[in-house]
Design a protein around this motif. Structure first.
Motif, PDB file in Angstrom:
ATOM      1  N   TYR A  48       0.870  -1.048   0.078  1.00 31.12           N
ATOM      2  CA  TYR A  48      -0.069   0.008  -0.038  1.00 31.12           C
ATOM      3  C   TYR A  48       0.748   1.374  -0.119  1.00 31.12           C
ATOM      4  CZ  TYR A  48      -3.947  -3.168   0.560  1.00 31.12           C
ATOM      5  OH  TYR A  48      -4.852  -4.132   0.512  1.00 31.12           O
ATOM      6  N   PRO A  49       0.269   2.596  -0.473  1.00 30.94           N
ATOM      7  CA  PRO A  49       1.060   3.701  -0.291  1.00 30.94           C
ATOM      8  C   PRO A  49       1.542   3.742   0.972  1.00 30.94           C
ATOM      9  CG  PRO A  49      -1.127   3.835  -1.151  1.00 30.94           C
ATOM     10  CD  PRO A  49      -1.184   2.700  -0.795  1.00 30.94           C
ATOM     11  N   SER A  50       2.873   4.264   0.869  1.00 26.89           N
ATOM     12  CA  SER A  50       3.675   4.355   2.343  1.00 26.89           C
ATOM     13  C   SER A  50       4.574   5.768   2.261  1.00 26.89           C
ATOM     14  CB  SER A  50       4.594   3.364   2.414  1.00 26.89           C
ATOM     15  OG  SER A  50       5.462   3.088   1.567  1.00 26.89           O
ATOM     16  N   ARG A  55      12.459   8.911  11.361  1.00 24.75           N
ATOM     17  CA  ARG A  55      13.510   7.648  11.568  1.00 24.75           C
ATOM     18  C   ARG A  55      13.705   6.835  10.525  1.00 24.75           C
ATOM     19  NH1 ARG A  55       9.581   7.453  16.171  1.00 24.75           N
ATOM     20  NH2 ARG A  55       8.698   5.634  15.205  1.00 24.75           N
ATOM     21  N   GLY A  56      13.289   7.106   9.357  1.00 28.80           N
ATOM     22  CA  GLY A  56      13.716   6.289   8.272  1.00 28.80           C
ATOM     23  C   GLY A  56      12.842   5.052   8.059  1.00 28.80           C
TER      24      GLY A  56
END
Length: 84
Positions: A48-50, A55-56
């Protein structure tokens, strides 16, 4: 909710993503930025879109809460991927 449309584009072969695109729910709500990815075991799944946080770490922006909807989305997206 029902998946009423899936649009996918095959990704370049050098990309870790196999395909990317969108799906539509009930003909009214579109989710863009989905990806078809492969696990280390070779199984396919829908990403899914992220968005990357400070914090990376990558966190999904949107995702289905109900297991039945998640399964329906995965089934429809992977069926469409097999057609590519």
């Amino acid at each position: 909710m029902q998946v009423t449309e899936v649009r996918l584009t095959k990704a370049p072969s050098e990309d870790s993503c196999l395909a990317y695109g969108s799906f539509t729910l009930d003909g009214d709500f579109v989710v863009c930025g989905i990806r078809v990815l492969k696990t280390k075991d070779g199984n396919l799944f829908v990403g899914y879109p992220s968005k990357q946080n400070s914090r990376g770490e990558y966190k999904d922006v949107c995702f289905p809460m109900a297991r039945a909807l998640r399964e329906d989305i995965s089934l429809r997206v992977l069926e469409e991927y097999e057609k590519l």
